[in-house]
Design an enzyme around this catalytic site. Sequence first.
Site, PDB file in Angstrom:
ATOM      1  N   SER A 161      69.734 -35.713 -95.091  1.00  0.00           N
ATOM      2  CA  SER A 161      69.377 -34.336 -94.792  1.00  0.00           C
ATOM      3  C   SER A 161      69.277 -33.528 -96.094  1.00  0.00           C
ATOM      4  CB  SER A 161      70.398 -33.736 -93.820  1.00  0.00           C
ATOM      5  OG  SER A 161      69.921 -32.532 -93.262  1.00  0.00           O
ATOM      6  N   ASP A 214      63.024 -36.584 -85.070  1.00  0.00           N
ATOM      7  CA  ASP A 214      64.006 -35.702 -85.699  1.00  0.00           C
ATOM      8  C   ASP A 214      64.025 -34.346 -84.995  1.00  0.00           C
ATOM      9  OD1 ASP A 214      65.470 -33.988 -87.483  1.00  0.00           O
ATOM     10  OD2 ASP A 214      65.069 -35.399 -89.106  1.00  0.00           O
ATOM     11  N   HIS A 235      67.724 -36.866 -85.850  1.00  0.00           N
ATOM     12  CA  HIS A 235      68.169 -36.562 -87.211  1.00  0.00           C
ATOM     13  C   HIS A 235      69.219 -37.552 -87.707  1.00  0.00           C
ATOM     14  CE1 HIS A 235      68.408 -34.085 -90.737  1.00  0.00           C
ATOM     15  NE2 HIS A 235      69.691 -33.876 -90.590  1.00  0.00           N
TER      16      HIS A 235
END
EC number: 3.4.21.-
Length: 939
Positions: free
Chosen positions: A755, A829, A863
């Site tokens: 991330s 995601d 994610h």
Amino acid sequence: MSSLSILHRACLRVALFPVAPLRPPRLPRSLRLPHRSTMSSAASRLSHIATAASGAAGESNETAAAASGLAQEDDDLSSGEMGYRLPPKEIQDIVDAPPLPVLSFSPSKDKILFLKRRALPPLSDLAKPEEKLAGVRIDGHSNTRSRMSFYTGIGIHKLMDNGTLGPEKEVHGYPEGARINFVTWSHDGRHLSFSVRVDEEDNKSSKLRVWVADVESGAARPLFKSPEIYLNAIFDSFVWINNSTLLVCTIPVSCGAPPQKPSVPSGPKIQSNETKNVVQVRTFQDLLKDEYDADLFDYYATSQLMLASLDGTVKPMGPPAVYTSIDPSPDDKYLMLSSIHRPYSYIVPCGRFPKKVELWTSDGKFIRELCDLPLAEDIPIATSSVRKGKRSIFWRPDKPSTLYWVETQDGGDAKVEVSPRDIVYMENAELVNGEQPEILHKLDLRYGGISWCDESLALVYESWYKTRKTRTWVISPDKKDVSPRILFDRSSEDVYSDPGSPMLRRTAMGTYVIAKVNKQDENTYILLNGMGATPEGNVPFLDLFDINTGCKERIWESDKEKYFETVVALMSDKIDGELPLDQLKILTSKESKTENTQYYLQIWPEKKQVQITNFPHPYPQLASLYKEMIRYQRKDGVQLTAKLYLPPGYDASKDGPLPCLVWSYPGEFKSKDAAGQVRGSPNEFSGIGATSPLLWLARGFAILSGPTIPIIGEGDVEANDSYVEQLVTSAEAAVEEVVRRGVVHPDKIAVGGHSYGAFMTANLLAHAPHLFCCGIARSGAYNRTLTPFGFQNEDRTLWEATNTYVEMSPFMSANKIKKPILLIHGEQDNNSGTLTMQSDRFFNALKGHGVQSRLVILPFESHGYSARESIMHVLWESDRWLQKYCVNSTSKADSDSVSDCKNETLSASGGGAACEGLSSNELSSIPRSLLWKMSHQLR
């Protein structure tokens, strides 16, 4: 000339970051303890915990993968040519280790549930159809959130008087292979409620049914006699109203089939802002796209509330609606029902839809509407901005049926200067003679919650992100002659000054309030439980705190030398009123670098310690790993820390320097002093998640986990305006420290992150190519112009800080990246800002400049990654990348660095002073990280 003398001449310098603001304690109805070793590594910053079922998918590839390993030549591998792969067995064995159970204590703390889990779900679970509506992902077949983890079984243990556990009693009676969720104790602890679903044909799960179990016998049965009543768990699920009745969100019996998408649209999709409203929103995902989506959202999210008793009595309550929460009053006489309704939005998720809050009696009679908030599309993006109108509406836990809430006075806009900024109100559930809400407290910062005790004591929290200021107020809620006073006024970044949070006890009503302690004098004492951050690491504590004088007495503290212990819960809370100090009983956790977490009872007055769990080591093959919390300094004087891990049995004198994986995540700070504070403990057990960088200890790597990367903006300075500079100097300091120690090979250092850590990785490869040989970036965002209304903690827009957005974006510096980079991203995601498109476009930019790069898109993953096949393949890709471009990297990059050193130094200094007089052989013998610093000294 020797390398040592060259190093001496170069006069090298180096240095590196973390943060956790004070927050009020949560007020649970039951105590649930996820075992620490099941958590993902803190360094990876992954938000998910793998708690779902494992599957056999991928096992057919195991033999081939094991045979080929990573010794095979796989340069010819290209995207789309292969199936899922397995990493080396030493990594597989750790990932496939069975997870430890989750613990849940009964209300009276005399029983413990062991909620059993399986390791990783198969990809087929993720492949089930899901609807993406209004920011929510829905399993339409089961009417629940998609991809929910679950428990596979429930074991009940008695907690004996001596602190030991009695034999396990299995909850039984539900179908074999059931997936269990929402396990909840009744108020008296005699029953459990939970949901059950089973696998059906065509890779679908059945709808959820509510079950109840008798705790004494373990026998379970369906709550509803009718097989046609199913749980709707899109938002809330069910709650105990009293010891024999539950309020359940059910699928309306008359819902029928899902709406069908029209083959021909009724008209164009139109959005308008002819009224010139200022609406700035972050890059949200899974939003409603059209009227059909709105109809579909209504279809799945609408619930019919049902009152269901253990004797089989069932009664519908209220009209069908999209109920988002159902909250009984402490005395169980009233219900606060929250729901969302139309008009919906196509630019914000459902949390900002119009929201109605109503008050009902627990037997189903409507009393009044508390509020009906309009659509909130225009909440400013500035941090600390909030929704207009009533928010944070809750029941006072120390009163039978008193409500409290907060209302903003600045229109919700953090940029508006006003005093007060927030006002806290309270009122009784049923108003008498038209009484008006009572002002409880006024705040000049943003409201952050309340810890309640009784009519004479409550703690109110306020904070302001821009300045990191946080305050704790002492108020007397029902004594108007006592003025509020500030108890603590500090910076949320200053972890050394954190006084801790109040311990809570359970009331007879089943709520939680601040525990008062009787020390047999006239003073008022509470218990403050803190992490005890110090320059040597965290030393958790429990203080007996005089709320009036501020004097404190430390009555318990963690072992400082070998162990890391924390206070988990108060166990002596079976009575109302003050707790006698000599009858205190607390639950603590205890762990060390090599011993996984176990739970203990600490019993006063002797402070006797009794171990109540004996969980096996989850990965004994790494039990003797080396861990050290190291400290070093950035060139601007900021003190930095990191956790250095070395493989079991490593001997520097025999084994020499190792390849190293650096894994981190930047953080923003307002002061250098706070950025340099030590967070974490050197004695914490190293929990290894399914995608943790610590897995590569089993492959002979040194791991530098969580080196602090502080991005500091003091005063009115914006931190991100010098993001790249601070990022690079922090990384330089970390690399130089581990190289100086002689445990890491300077030419074999890889960098990675997830991330915002992936964003960091790409930037480091672009702006600090002298430090790293390759990188791994997972689920990142690389082009900040695609998130124009803020990202992370940046609350300026692209148009307000154009240069910052551009300079921070590694996409804009793709032409500067010369080292191999592996990009991994979930195809689905769902995180704000990190659209899969970010990796697609970044890869194309890299490919357009001839950068050695590889893009792996994981089908069905969001994610964080969940499926066993996906995780194993991510580990295979990562291990292959590290072996090829780190362990077995060639010296070509070193030669390039030498040339860069010569060219850059000549252009910068006019004479190449740092490299002057060195032969090509001498130059080639110097690590490229040192060459770069030599060449840049005169800049």
